[in-house]
Design a protein around this motif. Structure first.
Motif, PDB file in Angstrom:
ATOM      1  N   GLY A  48      40.935  43.858  34.968  1.00  0.00           N
ATOM      2  CA  GLY A  48      41.017  45.165  35.604  1.00  0.00           C
ATOM      3  C   GLY A  48      40.381  45.197  36.973  1.00  0.00           C
ATOM      4  N   ALA A  51      42.540  43.386  39.537  1.00  0.00           N
ATOM      5  CA  ALA A  51      43.755  44.143  39.837  1.00  0.00           C
ATOM      6  C   ALA A  51      43.459  45.309  40.765  1.00  0.00           C
ATOM      7  CB  ALA A  51      44.378  44.646  38.534  1.00  0.00           C
ATOM      8  N   ALA A  52      42.371  46.036  40.496  1.00  0.00           N
ATOM      9  CA  ALA A  52      42.050  47.223  41.283  1.00  0.00           C
ATOM     10  C   ALA A  52      41.603  46.878  42.700  1.00  0.00           C
ATOM     11  CB  ALA A  52      40.963  48.030  40.572  1.00  0.00           C
ATOM     12  N   GLY A  56      46.265  44.142  42.802  1.00  0.00           N
ATOM     13  CA  GLY A  56      47.188  45.125  42.243  1.00  0.00           C
ATOM     14  C   GLY A  56      47.975  44.519  41.091  1.00  0.00           C
ATOM     15  N   PRO A  57      49.214  44.975  40.865  1.00  0.00           N
ATOM     16  CA  PRO A  57      50.041  44.377  39.810  1.00  0.00           C
ATOM     17  C   PRO A  57      50.281  42.880  40.026  1.00  0.00           C
ATOM     18  CG  PRO A  57      50.962  46.467  40.504  1.00  0.00           C
ATOM     19  CD  PRO A  57      49.865  46.140  41.480  1.00  0.00           C
ATOM     20  N   ASN A 206      54.414  52.004  37.760  1.00  0.00           N
ATOM     21  CA  ASN A 206      53.045  51.550  38.010  1.00  0.00           C
ATOM     22  C   ASN A 206      52.992  50.161  38.631  1.00  0.00           C
ATOM     23  OD1 ASN A 206      51.707  53.859  37.013  1.00  0.00           O
ATOM     24  ND2 ASN A 206      51.916  53.145  34.895  1.00  0.00           N
ATOM     25  N   TRP A 207      54.092  49.433  38.567  1.00  0.00           N
ATOM     26  CA  TRP A 207      54.144  48.104  39.173  1.00  0.00           C
ATOM     27  C   TRP A 207      54.554  48.155  40.643  1.00  0.00           C
ATOM     28  CZ3 TRP A 207      57.169  45.919  34.404  1.00  0.00           C
ATOM     29  CH2 TRP A 207      56.251  45.577  33.391  1.00  0.00           C
ATOM     30  N   THR A 272      48.557  46.762  33.955  1.00  0.00           N
ATOM     31  CA  THR A 272      49.015  47.365  35.208  1.00  0.00           C
ATOM     32  C   THR A 272      50.296  48.160  35.022  1.00  0.00           C
ATOM     33  OG1 THR A 272      50.128  45.262  35.767  1.00  0.00           O
ATOM     34  CG2 THR A 272      47.915  45.632  36.661  1.00  0.00           C
ATOM     35  N   TYR A 277      47.044  50.608  38.782  1.00  0.00           N
ATOM     36  CA  TYR A 277      46.071  49.528  38.953  1.00  0.00           C
ATOM     37  C   TYR A 277      44.772  50.015  39.585  1.00  0.00           C
ATOM     38  CZ  TYR A 277      47.365  49.410  43.911  1.00  0.00           C
ATOM     39  OH  TYR A 277      47.571  49.738  45.228  1.00  0.00           O
ATOM     40  N   SER A 278      44.833  51.052  40.425  1.00  0.00           N
ATOM     41  CA  SER A 278      43.647  51.542  41.127  1.00  0.00           C
ATOM     42  C   SER A 278      42.611  52.149  40.193  1.00  0.00           C
ATOM     43  CB  SER A 278      44.051  52.577  42.176  1.00  0.00           C
ATOM     44  OG  SER A 278      44.728  53.670  41.569  1.00  0.00           O
ATOM     45  N   LEU A 280      41.647  50.780  37.307  1.00  0.00           N
ATOM     46  CA  LEU A 280      41.166  49.756  36.378  1.00  0.00           C
ATOM     47  C   LEU A 280      39.831  49.133  36.770  1.00  0.00           C
ATOM     48  CD1 LEU A 280      44.543  47.922  35.625  1.00  0.00           C
ATOM     49  CD2 LEU A 280      43.215  49.349  34.045  1.00  0.00           C
TER      50      LEU A 280
END
Length: 467
Positions: A48, A51-52, A56-57, A206-207, A272, A277-278, A280
């Motif tokens: 997480g 990703a954040a 990202g994804p 979301n991707w 994601t 993603y933001s 996580l």
């Protein structure tokens, strides 16, 4: 005095006689040992965060890039581990292939990695346990669950888990492996549960965008999540306790890496896809995602799996740490009085107790601000040296027996070195500076103590006297 004096493989094996470890592990034990260390903090936390903040994804591609670097290094590890069935991992391999001073540098880097990593993981375990107890209505006082810098007196849960695992490691590798099996199956079950119930809630929107930070973000994310893969190399530290190392060590190294990579990519994709993603960037992204889709019970179940997962990571980190110490003590790099095998349990109990006390002190009293990149630096350095070692031995000693041969060595080895070096360049400058300082301290230790007390010095002296 030759700084690059090398160890002979036959002499290394003979050197373990009289204080050798019990052979109790099979191929499945080694695969689970690797999975026990690989799948833990990385999948439950770093997925997480990376990703954040970084990819990202595209974190899925970050795991592919890191996994690829590890795969190439894993094949190099497998070849050397099958050739040198002696504990010590990258340290021992470097001693055989390149020379003593490089071997010491690798061992010194691994000590830093395992010690700081174990302390940080213990602190993380404490946080999860305190949170789980709190959700069950049991609130522990801050004074005994936080370090002094955070307003507490002592982080008791982290000290307790370190003490328990230290005792377990003293009892024997078989007992430790048995606990590891149970915890591994529990956490794999929780991960499987997450994938099963969360996948139907994936929203492809979301991707988008898939690469919000560009390809540079993917590379930076790969350098961060590389910490998630630390563990497969620990399998090679168990070579001396393996029933059939020539066959089982390659299976353990490659098998655990393949399983972990598949699960990491799957979890990253689902995470994601379920939430933006933001959102996580928190300490429990998997449990957070389940709460976001209204599955509070599933969130608690995953939290339990996280505790099991982190426990196995800590167990294997501490195991690997003591085996590196054991190998270096045998060679005179650190005091040989530490090399004592318990007459009943067949384990290096003195080294294990010392290491446990140090880790417990760090995790119980000090704030662990050294983030995952520091552990990554030590591991990436070891991977580069091991890969080079395969190439050196293929050139200098092509006729040595190789029960497992790294395929396409002229392609695999250069790619392993290049990819690992590329990930190093993506680490923060502060991490590189700290690692440089640690290496300088190590060289001081080597030139003031280790070089003079090396087992190679005693060997050369005996040869001269006989002559």
């Amino acid at each position: 005095m030759n700084l690059f004096r090398k160890k002979n493989i036959a002499e290394l094996i003979r050197g373990t006689e009289g204080n050798s470890l019990k052979k109790t592990l099979g191929a499945m034990d080694l695969v689970l040992l690797g999975i026990g260390c690989i799948i833990g903090t990385g999948i439950f936390v770093l997925t997480g965060v990376a990703a954040a903040k970084y990819a990202g994804p595209g974190i899925m591609l970050s795991f592919v890039l890191s996994g690829l670097a590890c795969a190439f290094a894993a094949l190099a590890y497998a070849e050397l581990a099958s050739m040198v069935p002696v504990t010590g991992s990258a340290y021992t391999f470097a001693y055989v292939a390149i020379g003593e001073v490089v071997a010491f540098a690798v061992g010194w880097a691994l000590i830093c990695e395992y010690t700081i990593g174990s302390a940080a993981i213990a602190a993380g375990w404490s946080g999860y346990m305190v949170g789980l107890l709190k959700s069950a209505g049991i609130a522990l006082p801050t004074a005994w669950t936080a370090v002094p810098a955070d307003g507490g007196i002592l982080n008791v849960p982290s000290v307790v888990i370190i003490a328990f695992l230290t005792y377990l490691l003293i009892l024997g590798t078989r007992e430790s492996a048995s606990l590891n099996k149970i915890l591994v199956f529990i956490k794999l079950g929780c991960i499987g549960f997450f994938l099963l119930v969360a996948t139907p809630h994936i929203n492809p929107v979301n991707w988008q965008p898939f690469l919000p930070y560009g390809l540079g973000g993917v590379a930076a994310g790969a350098a961060i999540v590389f910490f998630a893969y630390i563990g497969f190399d620990t399998v090679s530290t168990a070579v001396e306790e393996c029933k059939n190392p020539n066959r089982d060590i390659p299976i353990g190294i490659v098998g655990s890496l393949v399983v972990a990579t598949i699960l990491y990519i799957a979890v990253a994709a689902v995470l994601t896809g379920v939430v933006p993603y933001s959102t996580l960037n928190n300490s429990e992204p998997v449990a957070f995602a389940l709460r976001a889709i209204g599955m509070n019970f599933g969130s608690a179940l995953v939290a339990l799996g996280a505790i099991c997962g982190i426990t196995t990571v800590l167990l294997v980190f501490m195991y690997g740490q003591t085996r590196i110490f054991l190998a270096m003590a045998r060679d005179g790099m650190i005091p040989q009085s530490l090399v004592k095998i318990h007459p009943k349990y067949g384990t290096p109990h003195i080294i294990t107790m010392i290491a446990g006390c140090v880790v417990a002190t760090l995790s119980g009293l000090l704030p662990i601000n050294i983030i995952a990149e520091l552990c990554n630096m030590g591991t990436l350095f070891a991977f580069v040296i091991v890969s080079i070692g395969v190439w050196v031995l293929r050139s200098t000693q092509p006729d040595l027996p190789r029960p497992f041969r790294c395929p396409a060595v002229k392609v695999i080895v250069p790619f392993a070195v290049l990819l690992c070096s590329y990930l190093i360049t993506n680490l923060p400058v502060e991490t590189l500076a700290f690692f440089g300082c640690w290496c300088v301290i190590g060289m001081v230790v080597y030139f003031t103590y280790s070089r003079k007390n090396s087992a190679m010095v005693s060997k050369n002296t005996n040869i001269s006297q006989k002559g």
